[in-house]
Scaffold this active site. Structure first.
Site, PDB file in Angstrom:
ATOM      1  N   ASN A 142       0.801  -1.211   0.000  1.00 45.01           N
ATOM      2  CA  ASN A 142       0.000   0.000   0.000  1.00 45.01           C
ATOM      3  C   ASN A 142       0.843   1.274   0.000  1.00 45.01           C
ATOM      4  O   ASN A 142       0.356   2.348  -0.327  1.00 45.01           O
ATOM      5  CB  ASN A 142      -0.937   0.001   1.210  1.00 45.01           C
ATOM      6  N   ILE A 165     -11.268  -7.139  -0.110  1.00 45.09           N
ATOM      7  CA  ILE A 165     -12.646  -7.372  -0.576  1.00 45.09           C
ATOM      8  C   ILE A 165     -12.711  -8.276  -1.801  1.00 45.09           C
ATOM      9  O   ILE A 165     -13.671  -9.001  -1.975  1.00 45.09           O
ATOM     10  CB  ILE A 165     -13.375  -6.029  -0.878  1.00 45.09           C
ATOM     11  N   CYS A 212      -7.563  -0.759   8.560  1.00 42.94           N
ATOM     12  CA  CYS A 212      -7.132  -1.567   7.424  1.00 42.94           C
ATOM     13  C   CYS A 212      -6.612  -0.567   6.416  1.00 42.94           C
ATOM     14  O   CYS A 212      -5.720   0.198   6.761  1.00 42.94           O
ATOM     15  CB  CYS A 212      -8.269  -2.432   6.910  1.00 42.94           C
ATOM     16  N   SER A 213      -7.173  -0.514   5.235  1.00 47.45           N
ATOM     17  CA  SER A 213      -6.736   0.518   4.316  1.00 47.45           C
ATOM     18  C   SER A 213      -7.544   1.790   4.543  1.00 47.45           C
ATOM     19  O   SER A 213      -7.013   2.825   4.903  1.00 47.45           O
ATOM     20  CB  SER A 213      -6.870   0.038   2.874  1.00 47.45           C
ATOM     21  N   LYS A 228     -19.283   1.017   3.039  1.00 44.82           N
ATOM     22  CA  LYS A 228     -19.871   1.451   1.770  1.00 44.82           C
ATOM     23  C   LYS A 228     -20.917   0.442   1.271  1.00 44.82           C
ATOM     24  O   LYS A 228     -20.684  -0.293   0.312  1.00 44.82           O
ATOM     25  CB  LYS A 228     -18.770   1.651   0.744  1.00 44.82           C
ATOM     26  N   ARG A 243     -20.680  -1.917  -1.942  1.00 50.33           N
ATOM     27  CA  ARG A 243     -20.433  -3.334  -1.690  1.00 50.33           C
ATOM     28  C   ARG A 243     -21.601  -4.199  -2.144  1.00 50.33           C
ATOM     29  O   ARG A 243     -21.420  -5.340  -2.555  1.00 50.33           O
ATOM     30  CB  ARG A 243     -20.180  -3.572  -0.192  1.00 50.33           C
TER      31      ARG A 243
END
Lengths: 606, 753
Positions: free
Chosen positions: A287, A313, A373-374, A415, A419
């Protein structure tokens, strides 16, 4: 629920059904009479169709479509075959077979659903019948792609309770014992100016100024700064959540962020703040290339970083796809276990659960933690909400669970729209992923391991997942609070909790035993994790669908029997005023809420 | 508890006493050492002992343990902690014969020695070598013990190690089995003992036993059973002294059409198992595979098949189980592989094996064998229930898979066998009286010949567990009962599991009994549960969910009764037409041709067709409302056949759910049940008329296990108890091992933007 019944359906019988006798005719008229439309639901079209059921042979019947659902009922036999599917569940509609296709039932539609099933219909080739129905399904299943409104905005349902009031952020923080002299509430995000995907009310360290918060926001992905989300009343340890720091390739540092993390740590005198990075180590490193990264040792000396190895995801989406392949339409038989293993679905569940266990364990031992997380809206939401479920028995009640989802998932900007893809035709969208389903699965695993610890039952979890897709309620619509506000979701749609709380008896676990101060640690081992058959394989008629487990049934019978006896006893006592019998009354007075209060004297000494 | 690291431990420990041969140790010389011995059973003698030995505590990975004495007796390997035993006291569910640190010799499965950090399987040869630093014992009930031998004197350690290895692993003769010395010491003619001995003379205990199970060792038992099932068959009493065959029971039942046909030592003789209410019946027979072209024998078998067919409407389907089910060796190999996954030495191994858990289970094939057996039983049930044809199942011996399949079919068809008493009677009928070779199959004597060992009885219990798990209210007994029964196979006290046949039992008992005695000795049967458990503990055998049949409902609702009657009224000349092909060989058509074809070819079909056919049978059953007192079929889909968690996971601390598991629900249920019972009693005292009211609710169970009120139980209750363990969670290690998500998905950003 107020609703207008539909008028009996009158259609001219098709040519080839003229030989049917009178009773058959009346049967043909019937199909639509037994479905009650929701207030605001309108019929759009109906058609003779053949449903190609994967478990039986092809079923002749009638399909009718409203702005909310697809309903099918068979006309060809006495045993009823029905389908009742909210259009929101549909992920994809395809035509199959062309004009040239031969063979019976090869000309029709294939509908892929978000809830683990596919539907196939066959149509007659003549008269453009397929084109009409395809276009209508396509339009109404994906209203947002056609400039139309989601059904939640058309629904006229009314409920006594307004479910939008279930979660009030301030009230929830007050329940936790906040604000106090360590943590304060800030309204800096009142107009979503600090962070457009966060809620308006945030809890931050008492010592952090508004200016600090703004500076920290520049160093956190999408300005999702670390904010407090759960407070341990006894040891004052907290769970904070955020997104990744913008370290980048060059290994940037930010003094404000470092100091801010130290303020979090200092609040309860934690010696080292534990940062749980939900990602696998390699992904966190990768990342950096896109400007993200993780908290390095040298910059954050009072912090300890732990990677939880939960995948992204895309991996989860593919895993669920593989799972669907082995359970629908038929359950893979010969190599069930190795097939199940190869989907990795349960392994992901295990990783999420064991991550949450580590978070909960750290907090209950008195250390504050930070989870990210991100971007802090997928894996982070899973970890924080599950660890809170382990730590705080309030969230294991029917109402507390609603609050938990409202807080950790809805208000903090999971989201949902991206999602799930509500009303959107782009079925191949890479943003879609079953993150919330995975969370509910983890909750289910916990309820399996602790069958007396949760006030709600499995049915609630299934209903939540059904309405995650249905678009009947506004609860799961849109990506974050700011968008929800601008679309007036709270005023224009009904909350799922209005519906659920209108009849809570359906969702109550009879075995629930409140234990307030208990931390629940599930066993995150494959030995105990099991596939949620009653959800993932529920469309398969071979899988037993007992409405109630035998234990539950027996328990309810006994409860009724006990009440009956108690009533009789009461009657006897009323007619008999002898004081000698009062000790019996005292020891076994009914108290439905706490049935185990008065049983101690009945038990054989251990 | 002492940590291994504490160095002074060795010197501070006293030395120990050990005995080389049993003859020398009849008398304890040192009274001080007495406390180090367990309460010996009658007839139990200590072979050797050593102290101090460190027993590693299982629920702890920090290599800690307790010091104590390790002993080997003629009954068990025992470890006695130097600390006062506290936990044993509080256990409600306690075995009277052996404690949690005792291993009956027969229960020892494998012994490993750890030499320089390397684990080696101990076989006979290795025992002579040097003493290992650590001894690991894997038990047949899946417990794992680890003893550190380095703290005691080397020669003591060596002696105890060799003693245990010798007595647990070496081949021995049947008369060395503990049951016989136990028996002699408990026999009232042979000196006083407090222990109750069950002999045939003891009419009181005989009566008690009768209540627990029908033994099927008398003509009356068989007559009664035929009456119960309305069987039209013939009781054979000519084998009372095993003159016809030593492989046949003393008494058995055959088709009434058979005359004097006891040639070939009873080979091919159809033994009646059970009769369906329609009149058709289930038979089993030993059918040697026909290699020799023996015409006489061929026609003998044909006569047998005809006799079965004549039992009801000239219909018969035969099934050679040795062709359609795994062999005994397959079963043995599969189970050996399967059980390894539950014999966990340490936490690291546990989490390592967690990663490939499902595929490991699958590769053992054990669950698949269970599925196959249940499937076959369903097929038998279908023939009896739906097609109303007689069924003859056969195999080489007729006492292995025949027992499995016929018992399972009877449990599915007959609710009587789902009661505790009925189930025990079924095991007596099909397995014990039915001459299942328990001694050889369980390898109680550690014979090196591997051919004949096979956990066939355990396989049967596994299949029953699947049924119990799927349809719990249909069974009067609990899963705990099945687990305990599976453990009891390895307790060398009971006559039930010690012999190869009825003849074997009779002759051994006769030989072992003193000449003075007029009647042969008799061991207790396993059904006398009071030998192992007090009545409080026995309550755990009862399933509180069992839905007892409502009394006034005299007639069983049989949804297909009308159909049967219709079929019965068919002209009897009508041979039954085969309803499907490729499944059980329908002998009806070929009866006249008398099977000139080779036996091998008699049952051959495409492998899928029976599965498809019985799926239909299952589905039509599934669509009817479930009647727990009617026909019961198992679901055999992938997710439905599961691991018997209680039996296999009960000793593994990593998987114990503190305060969770089904125990949590059962506790609630028991609480409510006893509450309701009490209320009922109070009501009846106050108003006796209530007791006789017609709408009185069905009687509740009176045998409720007491789960105790000590708060949180672990999911492995009642086998292990929460030992004041801190509520620290167990955090998996080695998580990423298998998740090598090789594709580029894993490296993608969450957001595509």
């Amino acid at each position: 629920m107020a609703s207008a019944p539909i008028a009996p359906y009158n259609s001219s019988p098709l040519g080839n059904s003229s030989s049917q006798n009178a009773s058959r005719e009346s049967l043909k008229m019937e199909p639509l009479a037994d479905v009650t439309l929701l207030p605001g639901e309108e019929r759009v079209i109906d058609k003779d169709i053949i449903y190609i059921c994967p478990y039986n042979a092809a079923v002749k019947g009638k399909v009718f479509i409203t702005n909310y659902r697809l309903y099918f009922k068979n006309t060809d036999s006495e045993t009823p075959v029905t389908l009742n599917i909210p259009l929101g569940v549909i992920s994809r509609v395809e035509k199959m077979g062309g004009a040239s296709s031969r063979g019976e039932n090869s000309y029709g539609l294939e509908i892929t659903c978000k809830d683990m099933r596919n539907l196939r219909f066959a149509l007659k080739q003549e008269g453009h019948s397929r084109r009409d129905i395809f276009e209508i399904i396509f339009k109404y299943a994906f209203p947002l792609s056609h400039g139309m409104q989601l059904f939640a905005f058309l629904s006229q349902e009314k409920y006594e309770e307004n479910g939008w009031n279930v979660y009030e952020a301030l009230e929830e923080y007050r329940r936790q014992g906040l604000p106090n002299n360590e943590w304060r509430v800030t309204f800096i995000n009142k107009n979503y100016e600090l962070c457009d995907t966060y809620p308006t009310i945030l809890v931050v360290p008492y010592k952090a100024t508004e200016d600090d918060l703004r500076k920290v926001a520049t160093f956190r992905s999408r300005c999702r700064i670390p904010v407090m989300s759960w407070f341990h009343k006894e040891n004052h340890a907290v769970i904070t959540r955020c997104s990744q720091p913008l370290v980048g390739m060059s290994g940037k540092r930010n003094k404000d962020d470092e100091r801010y993390l130290d303020l979090i740590r200092e609040a309860n005198g934690t010696t080292k703040l534990t940062i749980y990075d939900a990602r696998p180590n390699v992904n966190a490193v990768a990342n950096k290339a896109t400007g993200g990264g993780y908290e390095g040792d040298d910059a954050y000396q009072n912090a300890e970083l732990v990677f939880l190895d939960i995948h992204n995801i895309h991996v989860m989406r593919e895993s669920l796809k593989k799972l669907k392949d082995i359970v629908y339409p038929n359950v893979e038989e010969s190599h069930w276990l190795s097939s199940l293993e190869s989907t990795h679905w349960l392994e992901h569940i295990k990783l999420v659960l064991s991550g949450a266990i580590q978070v909960a364990d750290k907090v209950s031992s008195g250390s504050s933690v930070m989870v990210h997380c991100s971007d802090g809206w997928d894996r982070t939401a899973q970890l924080t909400s599950l660890s809170m479920l382990m730590l705080d028995s309030y969230y294991r009640t029917l109402r507390g669970f609603q609050v938990l989802m409202e807080k950790e998932w809805i208000s903090f900007g999971h989201k949902f729209a991206s999602r799930i893809g509500h009303g959107d035709k782009n079925h191949a969208d890479q943003d879609r992923s079953p993150i919330f389903l995975q969370f509910i699965d983890c909750v289910w695993q916990m309820t399996k391991q602790f069958p007396t610890a949760f006030e709600f039952n499995e049915r609630l979890l299934v209903v939540i997942l059904d309405h995650l897709y249905s678009c009947r309620f506004g609860t799961f619509l849109y990506n974050c609070e700011s968008v929800r506000d601008s679309n007036n979701v709270r005023t224009k749609t009904v909350s799922l909790w209005s519906y659920i709380n209108s009849d809570t008896s359906l969702y109550i676990n009879p075995f629930y035993t409140p234990e307030s101060s208990r931390v629940l640690y599930p066993v995150a081992s494959m030995r105990h994790l099991e596939l949620w058959v009653t959800y993932y394989i529920r469309w398969n008629p071979r899988i037993q669908h007992q409405q109630q487990s035998p234990v539950e049934q027996r328990y309810k019978e006994l409860l009724a029997l006990r009440d009956q006896y108690l009533k009789k006893l009461e009657e006897l006592q009323l007619s008999d005023s002898a004081p000698s019998s009062t000790h019996l009354t005292n020891s076994s007075t009914p108290n439905a809420a706490t049935p185990n209060q008065h049983i101690t004297h009945l038990q054989t000494p251990f | 508890m002492l940590s291994l690291g504490s160095g002074g431990a060795k010197s501070s420990k006293p030395s120990f006493v050990s005995y080389v041969t049993p003859e020398e140790i009849k008398l304890e010389k040192d009274p001080q050492k007495k406390e180090k011995h367990p309460d010996l059973l009658p007839g139990e003698v200590v072979f050797c002992s050593a102290n101090p030995i460190l027993k590693y505590t299982q629920d702890d990975l920090s290599q800690r343990g307790v010091f104590g004495t390790l002993l080997c007796t003629n009954f068990r390997v025992a470890f006695i902690s130097d600390d006062a035993p506290q936990e044993e006291m509080s256990k409600t569910f306690k075995n009277k014969l052996y404690g949690e640190n005792d291993i009956p010799l027969m229960c020892v499965d494998h012994i490993y020695g750890v030499y320089d950090e390397k684990r080696k399987l101990i076989t006979g040869g290795l025992v002579k070598n040097k003493c290992p630093s650590k001894m690991i014992i894997h038990c047949k009930d899946l417990r794992v013990f680890q003893f550190c031998l380095t703290f005691s004197k080397e020669e003591d350690a060596k002696r105890i190690f060799q003693g245990i290895a010798h007595h647990c692993l070496e081949e021995k003769s049947l008369k060395c089995v503990f049951a016989f010395s136990y028996l002699r010491s408990t026999n009232p003619d042979h000196g006083k003992s407090s222990r109750k001995c069950i002999t045939r003379l003891d009419s009181k205990s005989e009566m008690l036993r009768k209540r627990e199970a029908i033994m099927f060792d008398s003509p009356e038992d068989w007559t009664q059973e035929m009456k119960r099932t309305k069987a039209q068959c013939r009781l054979v009493t000519e084998n009372e002294n095993f003159e016809l065959s030593q492989r046949l029971p003393q008494y058995f039942v055959i088709p009434s059409a058979l005359g004097d046909l006891f040639n070939y030592q009873g080979k091919g003789l159809p033994i009646w198992c059970w009769s369906h209410h329609s009149g058709c019946a289930l038979f089993k027979a030993s059918f040697p595979s026909m290699t020799q072209e023996d015409g006489d024998f061929q026609s003998h078998l044909d006569t047998m098949i005809t006799a079965v067919a004549r039992n009801y409407l000239y219909s018969v389907k035969t099934e050679d189980l040795s062709e359609s089910l795994p062999t005994l060796q397959d079963i043995q190999q599969s189970y050996n592989k399967f059980k390894q996954y539950f014999l966990i030495d340490n936490t690291t191994d546990f989490w390592l094996s967690d990663v490939k858990w499902f595929s490991s289970l699958e590769s053992s094939g054990w669950l698949d064998i269970i599925r196959q057996c249940l499937q076959k039983a369903v097929e038998v049930v279908e023939c009896l229930e739906k097609d109303n044809t007689n069924v003859l199942i056969t195999e080489e011996e007729g006492t292995d898979l025949c027992c499995v399949i016929s018992s399972l079919a009877q449990i599915m068809l007959d609710p009587y066998y789902r009661t505790l008493m009925g189930f025990q009677s079924l095991v007596q009928k099909e397995w014990v009286a039915g001459c299942h070779a328990f001694l050889d199959r369980c390898n109680h004597l550690h014979q090196k010949d591997k051919e004949c060992h096979s956990p066939v009885f355990l396989l049967f219990l596994e299949c029953v567990w699947q049924l119990v798990q799927q349809h719990s209210p249909a069974f009067q007994f609990s899963e705990t009962y099945l687990t305990v029964l599976s453990d009891s196979v390895h307790v060398p006290i009971f006559s039930t599991f010690l012999f190869n046949s009825a003849h074997h039992r009779e002759s051994v008992m006769k030989a072992e009994s003193p000449i003075a005695q007029s009647r042969p000795l008799s061991c207790p049967t396993v059904w006398d549960w009071s030998v192992q458990f007090d009545s409080k503990a026995q309550n755990f055998f009862f399933n509180p969910l069992y839905s007892e049949k409502v009394k006034h409902e005299r007639t069983v609702r049989r949804p297909h009764k009308h159909k049967h009657q219709r079929q019965l009224s068919l002209p009897s000349s009508a041979f039954k037409t085969p309803t499907k092909k490729g499944f059980f060989k329908d002998e009806t058509d070929s009866l006249k041709k008398m099977l000139r074809v080779k036996r091998i070819s008699r049952w051959m079909g495409s492998p899928d067709s029976p599965v498809v056919a019985s799926k239909e049978f299952y589905e039509s059953w599934q669509q009817r409302p479930l009647d727990y007192h009617g026909l019961l079929l198992p679901s055999l889909d992938g997710p439905s056949v599961r691991v018997w968690m209680q039996r296999y996971l009960r000793w593994i601390p990593e998987v114990h759910i503190m305060g969770g598991g089904s125990v949590a629900i059962m506790t609630k249920l028991m609480e409510l049940l006893s509450q309701v019972e009490d209320l009922k009693r109070v009501l009846e005292q106050r108003d006796p008329s209530l007791a006789t009211q017609p709408d009185h609710p069905p009687p509740l169970h009176h045998r409720l296990p007491s789960f105790g009120s000590s708060g949180r139980l672990s999911s492995s209750f009642p086998f292990t108890y929460s030992r004041n363990r801190s509520f620290k969670p167990i955090i998996p290690t080695g998580l990423m091992q298998s998740l090598m998500v090789a594709d580029n998905l894993a490296n993608q950003e969450d957001e595509t933007s």
